[in-house]
Design a protein around this motif. Sequence first.
Motif, mmCIF file in Angstrom:
data_model
loop_
_atom_site.group_PDB
_atom_site.id
_atom_site.type_symbol
_atom_site.label_atom_id
_atom_site.label_comp_id
_atom_site.label_asym_id
_atom_site.label_seq_id
_atom_site.Cartn_x
_atom_site.Cartn_y
_atom_site.Cartn_z
ATOM 1 N N SER A 1 -15.905 3.890 -6.106
ATOM 2 C CA SER A 1 -14.928 3.371 -6.145
ATOM 3 C C SER A 1 -13.699 3.562 -7.064
ATOM 4 C CB SER A 1 -14.484 1.576 -6.165
ATOM 5 O OG SER A 1 -15.319 1.382 -7.390
ATOM 6 N N LEU A 2 -12.004 3.103 -6.051
ATOM 7 C CA LEU A 2 -11.509 3.761 -6.777
ATOM 8 C C LEU A 2 -10.490 2.397 -6.940
ATOM 9 C CD1 LEU A 2 -9.165 5.237 -8.768
ATOM 10 C CD2 LEU A 2 -8.813 6.586 -6.623
ATOM 11 N N ARG A 3 -9.978 1.988 -7.907
ATOM 12 C CA ARG A 3 -8.956 1.316 -7.759
ATOM 13 C C ARG A 3 -6.960 1.689 -8.710
ATOM 14 N NH1 ARG A 3 -8.630 -5.013 -7.168
ATOM 15 N NH2 ARG A 3 -10.922 -4.687 -6.867
ATOM 16 N N PHE A 4 -6.343 0.879 -8.020
ATOM 17 C CA PHE A 4 -5.107 1.942 -8.567
ATOM 18 C C PHE A 4 -3.994 0.915 -8.206
ATOM 19 C CE2 PHE A 4 -1.113 3.555 -7.331
ATOM 20 C CZ PHE A 4 -0.786 4.080 -8.795
ATOM 21 N N GLU A 5 -2.756 0.313 -9.502
ATOM 22 C CA GLU A 5 -1.814 -0.348 -9.360
ATOM 23 C C GLU A 5 -0.751 0.208 -10.015
ATOM 24 O OE1 GLU A 5 -2.850 -3.807 -10.488
ATOM 25 O OE2 GLU A 5 -4.515 -4.725 -9.040
ATOM 26 N N VAL B 1 -5.651 2.266 -13.397
ATOM 27 C CA VAL B 1 -6.494 3.068 -12.488
ATOM 28 C C VAL B 1 -7.697 2.924 -12.978
ATOM 29 C CG1 VAL B 1 -7.192 4.914 -12.108
ATOM 30 C CG2 VAL B 1 -4.667 4.930 -12.418
ATOM 31 N N HIS C 1 -7.140 0.146 -3.046
ATOM 32 C CA HIS C 1 -8.458 -0.429 -3.319
ATOM 33 C C HIS C 1 -9.566 0.432 -2.131
ATOM 34 C CE1 HIS C 1 -12.645 -1.844 -4.483
ATOM 35 N NE2 HIS C 1 -12.461 -2.071 -5.396
ATOM 36 N N ALA D 1 -0.455 -0.678 -4.285
ATOM 37 C CA ALA D 1 -2.081 -0.873 -5.012
ATOM 38 C C ALA D 1 -3.014 -0.696 -3.562
ATOM 39 C CB ALA D 1 -2.540 -2.314 -5.358
ATOM 40 N N ASN E 1 -14.649 1.732 -1.425
ATOM 41 C CA ASN E 1 -15.046 2.588 -2.292
ATOM 42 C C ASN E 1 -15.120 4.525 -1.310
ATOM 43 O OD1 ASN E 1 -15.888 -0.140 -3.481
ATOM 44 N ND2 ASN E 1 -16.697 -0.762 -1.765
ATOM 45 N N THR F 1 -13.544 6.956 2.828
ATOM 46 C CA THR F 1 -14.193 5.386 2.328
ATOM 47 C C THR F 1 -15.686 5.475 3.471
ATOM 48 O OG1 THR F 1 -13.436 4.328 4.810
ATOM 49 C CG2 THR F 1 -11.489 4.511 2.737
ATOM 50 N N ASN G 1 0.782 -0.790 -0.061
ATOM 51 C CA ASN G 1 -0.374 -0.141 0.287
ATOM 52 C C ASN G 1 0.680 1.084 0.166
ATOM 53 O OD1 ASN G 1 -2.130 -1.781 2.370
ATOM 54 N ND2 ASN G 1 -2.706 -1.301 0.103
#
Length: 366
Positions: A37-41, A31, A56, A54, A58, A94, A5
């Motif tokens: 929600s957001l997901r990032f790697e 992305v 993730h 990474a 909500n 969140t 993280n």
Amino acid sequence: MVALNPIVYWAQNQKDIFLRVELRDVKDENVVLLEDSLRFEATGVGACGLDKYAFHFNFFESINPGKSKYRATDRQVEFSLRKENCGKWWKRLTEESLKLPWLKIDFDKWKSPEDFEEETRDILQDRPDILRQLQEDEGVIEPINYRQVYLFVYNMAQFIGFLYIFVVMMINYAKKGPDSMEETFSNVGEVFKFVQLMAFLEILHVIFGYTKGGLMACFIQVLGRFIVLFGCINSEPRMQTKPVVFYLFFIWSLVELIRYPYYMFRVYNIEVSFLTWLRYTIWIALYPLGFLCEGVVYLRTIPYAEETGVFTIALPNAWNFAFHFPTAIRTLLLCFFFPGMYTTMIHMQRQRKKKLGPSYLRQKGE
């Protein structure tokens, strides 16, 4: 391989959510930004060095992906996310009230949802109640703000100094009446010189951004008092016994006994309504009286300076430079004293209008 993280800082204003991902030299970022929600790697250099990072989560409320954007720089990844419901203040970032150790508040970028003045103020000044709630929700412990501690100690020290001056003057006056006036400088002059020298720090406070305010007004007030105290009174023993010194010290001290406690409370965003009213009202009576006393000191100093030649540099000399102190006082009176008085009064009137005007009344619910 489990991704690490990265450290993520977040802030908000009326319309947007801001994220700052502490990740350098980002490569292969992925992305996925949705309304909820957001997901990032990505691969980059983070807190644990070069690795895959990474996260993730909500969102607390919905965002508008079409009006949101992000960019990766050499130093970090920045997100600007448009709220679906602009103007609504998010209690947290969140959906779940989990305490995420890698998610922190970006205090420097946070803006208040309310804009009572022309200049938008940050949450540390405007909304300490929301700040405390956010810290509780996210497990954030606010670090010691050494700037606040310094400013509080400085203002408290100045307040104690002027309180000592005022009390000594009043005790002597109660004992001896008007006869005590000629002893004013001998009783409190050294302390007054010390606190006045300390006041030069206030110019530096404005220059380095420790405090907000007008640099010119601050400079005029501090330098003006310095010239009166050191150039006119301290340099001429005959001036030190004049009653005008008592009246001048009384007015200066009374002003500062209100000003410095006001600033002490404001350092920690504590609003004392009566003190605020005094701070931006009592100057209407005291400032003109103070300027009158300063003008008298200047005029009384001129003949003494002519006689003694104090601070005067006559030709010829090694520097080929001449300076006539009485002429400098006359020039100061004509060219700077009255413009300075006008500038200070206008500045205080604007401050009073800002502090005690309609926006202040709305804040107090009046």
